[in-house]
Scaffold this active site. Structure first.
Site, PDB file in Angstrom:
ATOM      1  N   HIS A  22      -8.964  -8.018  -2.677  1.00  0.00           N
ATOM      2  CA  HIS A  22      -8.067  -7.141  -3.425  1.00  0.00           C
ATOM      3  C   HIS A  22      -7.789  -7.768  -4.782  1.00  0.00           C
ATOM      4  O   HIS A  22      -7.665  -8.981  -4.887  1.00  0.00           O
ATOM      5  CB  HIS A  22      -6.734  -6.989  -2.670  1.00  0.00           C
ATOM      6  CG  HIS A  22      -5.650  -6.380  -3.525  1.00  0.00           C
ATOM      7  ND1 HIS A  22      -5.508  -5.032  -3.665  1.00  0.00           N
ATOM      8  CD2 HIS A  22      -4.697  -6.951  -4.304  1.00  0.00           C
ATOM      9  CE1 HIS A  22      -4.490  -4.789  -4.502  1.00  0.00           C
ATOM     10  NE2 HIS A  22      -3.989  -5.936  -4.898  1.00  0.00           N
ATOM     11  N   ARG A  57     -10.720  -7.131 -11.942  1.00  0.00           N
ATOM     12  CA  ARG A  57     -11.221  -5.864 -11.381  1.00  0.00           C
ATOM     13  C   ARG A  57     -12.730  -5.746 -11.610  1.00  0.00           C
ATOM     14  O   ARG A  57     -13.465  -5.288 -10.728  1.00  0.00           O
ATOM     15  CB  ARG A  57     -10.496  -4.681 -12.031  1.00  0.00           C
ATOM     16  CG  ARG A  57      -9.013  -4.643 -11.742  1.00  0.00           C
ATOM     17  CD  ARG A  57      -8.689  -4.204 -10.349  1.00  0.00           C
ATOM     18  NE  ARG A  57      -8.982  -2.792 -10.158  1.00  0.00           N
ATOM     19  CZ  ARG A  57      -8.656  -2.118  -9.048  1.00  0.00           C
ATOM     20  NH1 ARG A  57      -8.050  -2.740  -8.034  1.00  0.00           N
ATOM     21  NH2 ARG A  57      -8.948  -0.852  -8.928  1.00  0.00           N
ATOM     22  N   PHE A  92      -6.824   7.375   5.838  1.00  0.00           N
ATOM     23  CA  PHE A  92      -7.313   6.062   6.268  1.00  0.00           C
ATOM     24  C   PHE A  92      -6.214   5.010   6.333  1.00  0.00           C
ATOM     25  O   PHE A  92      -6.479   3.866   6.680  1.00  0.00           O
ATOM     26  CB  PHE A  92      -8.440   5.585   5.339  1.00  0.00           C
ATOM     27  CG  PHE A  92      -8.055   5.483   3.880  1.00  0.00           C
ATOM     28  CD1 PHE A  92      -7.360   4.389   3.393  1.00  0.00           C
ATOM     29  CD2 PHE A  92      -8.389   6.501   2.988  1.00  0.00           C
ATOM     30  CE1 PHE A  92      -7.007   4.286   2.058  1.00  0.00           C
ATOM     31  CE2 PHE A  92      -8.038   6.415   1.640  1.00  0.00           C
ATOM     32  CZ  PHE A  92      -7.337   5.306   1.182  1.00  0.00           C
ATOM     33  N   TYR A 129       0.811  -1.218   0.000  1.00  0.00           N
ATOM     34  CA  TYR A 129       0.000   0.000   0.000  1.00  0.00           C
ATOM     35  C   TYR A 129       0.846   1.270   0.000  1.00  0.00           C
ATOM     36  O   TYR A 129       0.404   2.318   0.477  1.00  0.00           O
ATOM     37  CB  TYR A 129      -0.950  -0.010   1.203  1.00  0.00           C
ATOM     38  CG  TYR A 129      -2.086  -1.003   1.076  1.00  0.00           C
ATOM     39  CD1 TYR A 129      -2.962  -0.960  -0.012  1.00  0.00           C
ATOM     40  CD2 TYR A 129      -2.301  -1.973   2.059  1.00  0.00           C
ATOM     41  CE1 TYR A 129      -4.002  -1.862  -0.126  1.00  0.00           C
ATOM     42  CE2 TYR A 129      -3.356  -2.886   1.946  1.00  0.00           C
ATOM     43  CZ  TYR A 129      -4.201  -2.818   0.851  1.00  0.00           C
ATOM     44  OH  TYR A 129      -5.246  -3.699   0.741  1.00  0.00           O
ATOM     45  N   THR A 136     -14.252  -0.102  -5.820  1.00  0.00           N
ATOM     46  CA  THR A 136     -13.638   0.005  -4.485  1.00  0.00           C
ATOM     47  C   THR A 136     -14.670   0.409  -3.443  1.00  0.00           C
ATOM     48  O   THR A 136     -14.717  -0.143  -2.338  1.00  0.00           O
ATOM     49  CB  THR A 136     -12.490   1.044  -4.505  1.00  0.00           C
ATOM     50  OG1 THR A 136     -11.529   0.639  -5.466  1.00  0.00           O
ATOM     51  CG2 THR A 136     -11.834   1.157  -3.136  1.00  0.00           C
ATOM     52  N   GLU A 191       3.142  -6.825  -7.310  1.00  0.00           N
ATOM     53  CA  GLU A 191       2.466  -7.442  -6.163  1.00  0.00           C
ATOM     54  C   GLU A 191       2.722  -8.956  -6.096  1.00  0.00           C
ATOM     55  O   GLU A 191       2.882  -9.504  -5.002  1.00  0.00           O
ATOM     56  CB  GLU A 191       0.964  -7.148  -6.231  1.00  0.00           C
ATOM     57  CG  GLU A 191       0.666  -5.663  -5.998  1.00  0.00           C
ATOM     58  CD  GLU A 191      -0.814  -5.306  -6.091  1.00  0.00           C
ATOM     59  OE1 GLU A 191      -1.147  -4.166  -5.761  1.00  0.00           O
ATOM     60  OE2 GLU A 191      -1.625  -6.162  -6.514  1.00  0.00           O
ATOM     61  N   ASN A 212     -13.899  -4.411   2.329  1.00  0.00           N
ATOM     62  CA  ASN A 212     -14.367  -4.716   0.972  1.00  0.00           C
ATOM     63  C   ASN A 212     -13.924  -6.091   0.448  1.00  0.00           C
ATOM     64  O   ASN A 212     -13.828  -6.308  -0.749  1.00  0.00           O
ATOM     65  CB  ASN A 212     -14.055  -3.572   0.013  1.00  0.00           C
ATOM     66  CG  ASN A 212     -12.570  -3.306  -0.121  1.00  0.00           C
ATOM     67  OD1 ASN A 212     -11.753  -4.062   0.387  1.00  0.00           O
ATOM     68  ND2 ASN A 212     -12.218  -2.246  -0.813  1.00  0.00           N
ATOM     69  N   ARG A 267     -17.794  -7.471  -4.408  1.00  0.00           N
ATOM     70  CA  ARG A 267     -18.141  -6.426  -3.430  1.00  0.00           C
ATOM     71  C   ARG A 267     -19.622  -6.085  -3.485  1.00  0.00           C
ATOM     72  O   ARG A 267     -20.242  -5.820  -2.453  1.00  0.00           O
ATOM     73  CB  ARG A 267     -17.278  -5.196  -3.674  1.00  0.00           C
ATOM     74  CG  ARG A 267     -15.819  -5.433  -3.277  1.00  0.00           C
ATOM     75  CD  ARG A 267     -14.912  -4.335  -3.762  1.00  0.00           C
ATOM     76  NE  ARG A 267     -13.537  -4.527  -3.302  1.00  0.00           N
ATOM     77  CZ  ARG A 267     -12.496  -3.886  -3.812  1.00  0.00           C
ATOM     78  NH1 ARG A 267     -12.665  -3.013  -4.790  1.00  0.00           N
ATOM     79  NH2 ARG A 267     -11.282  -4.118  -3.345  1.00  0.00           N
TER      80      ARG A 267
HETATM   81  P1  CMP Z   1      -8.380  -1.727  -2.444  1.00  0.00           P
HETATM   82  O1  CMP Z   1      -8.873  -0.983  -3.632  1.00  0.00           O
HETATM   83  O2  CMP Z   1      -8.238  -3.185  -2.504  1.00  0.00           O
HETATM   84  O3  CMP Z   1      -6.961  -1.106  -2.025  1.00  0.00           O
HETATM   85  C1  CMP Z   1      -6.923   0.114  -1.342  1.00  0.00           C
HETATM   86  C2  CMP Z   1      -7.786   0.007  -0.166  1.00  0.00           C
HETATM   87  O4  CMP Z   1      -7.813   1.145   0.659  1.00  0.00           O
HETATM   88  C3  CMP Z   1      -9.207  -0.158  -0.627  1.00  0.00           C
HETATM   89  O5  CMP Z   1      -9.336  -1.410  -1.219  1.00  0.00           O
HETATM   90  C4  CMP Z   1      -9.948   0.074   0.656  1.00  0.00           C
HETATM   91  O6  CMP Z   1      -9.913  -1.082   1.476  1.00  0.00           O
HETATM   92  C5  CMP Z   1      -9.071   1.135   1.290  1.00  0.00           C
HETATM   93  N1  CMP Z   1      -9.676   2.441   1.098  1.00  0.00           N
HETATM   94  C6  CMP Z   1      -9.671   3.161  -0.024  1.00  0.00           C
HETATM   95  N2  CMP Z   1     -10.314   4.319   0.165  1.00  0.00           N
HETATM   96  C7  CMP Z   1     -10.730   4.312   1.441  1.00  0.00           C
HETATM   97  C8  CMP Z   1     -11.462   5.221   2.239  1.00  0.00           C
HETATM   98  N3  CMP Z   1     -11.879   6.395   1.756  1.00  0.00           N
HETATM   99  N4  CMP Z   1     -11.722   4.872   3.502  1.00  0.00           N
HETATM  100  C9  CMP Z   1     -11.292   3.691   3.982  1.00  0.00           C
HETATM  101  N5  CMP Z   1     -10.591   2.778   3.282  1.00  0.00           N
HETATM  102  C10 CMP Z   1     -10.326   3.091   2.026  1.00  0.00           C
END
Ligand code: CMP
Length: 144
Positions: A116, A86, A58, A50, A92, A127, A113, A103
Site C-alpha cells: 500500500h 505510487r 470487495f 479503508y 492498483t 494514514e 497486491n 506490483r
Molecule cells: P490499495 O490500492 O492499496 O487500497 C485499496 C485496496 O482495495 C486495493 O489496494 C486492493 O487491495 C483492494 N481492491 C481494490 N479494488 C478491488 C477489487 N475490484 N477487488 C478486490 N480488491 C480490490
C-alpha cells in the site's frame, strides 16, 4: 518540499518474504525511512484506513485479507515521496501494473497486491497519524 507517506507491506508481501525487497527499492531511490513496525492490524484501524471503501462489494474480503497476517507499516520521507511511491508501487490492478514496479514485478491479482502507498499528501498525513504515534517517528539526519 519534503513530504512523508505511508507505505505498508501487506500480508501477502510479508508471507512471500518481500519486505526486504520493498525496503530496498525505497532506499535505493533515495528516500529516508523515519518509521517502521511489524503488526497484526485490527479491524478498527483497517475500518479507518479503508473508510472510503466500506460500501464496496470487495470490502469484507479486503478486511479478511488484511487481517490474515502481519503487515509492515513504514513512513518514508523525501522530495515528492507521495507521488513517486505510487509510481514505484504501480497500478492498483496488477494486470495494468508495469514491469519494474512492485506490483508489476510481484503481483498478478488486484486483491493480493503486496503493498500500500498513500494516494495524496492529505491521505498520507491521515494514514501516518492513524498507524503511528508521533513518538514512533524518528527525525534523523546524518552524513549530509
Ligand atoms: P490499495 O490500492 O492499496 O487500497 C485499496 C485496496 O482495495 C486495493 O489496494 C486492493 O487491495 C483492494 N481492491 C481494490 N479494488 C478491488 C477489487 N475490484 N477487488 C478486490 N480488491 C480490490
Amino acid at each position: 518540499i519534503q513530504e512523508r507517506t505511508l507505505v505498508a507491506v501487506k500480508p501477502d508481501g510479508v508471507q512471500r518474504r518481500l519486505i526486504g525487497d520493498v525496503i530496498k527499492r525505497f532506499e535505493r531511490r533515495g528516500f529516508k525511512l523515519v518509521g517502521m513496525k511489524l503488526l497484526k492490524a485490527n479491524e478498527g484501524i483497517l475500518a479507518e484506513h479503508y473508510h472510503e471503501l466500506r460500501r464496496k462489494p470487495f470490502y469484507p474480503a479486503l478486511i479478511h485479507y488484511m487481517t490474515s497476517g502481519p503487515v509492515v507499516a513504514m513512513v518514508w520521507e523525501g522530495y515528492n515521496v507521495v507521488k513517486t511511491s505510487r509510481t514505484m508501487v504501480g497500478d492498483t490492478d496488477s494486470a495494468e501494473a508495469k514491469p519494474g514496479t512492485i506490483r508489476g514485478d510481484f503481483s498478478i491479482h488486484i486483491s493480493r497486491n503486496i503493498v500500500h502507498a498513500s494516494d495524496s499528501v492529505e491521505t498520507a498525513q491521515r494514514e501516518i497519524n492513524l498507524w503511528f504515534h508521533s513518538s514512533e517517528l524518528v527525525d534523523w539526519d546524518c552524513c549530509d
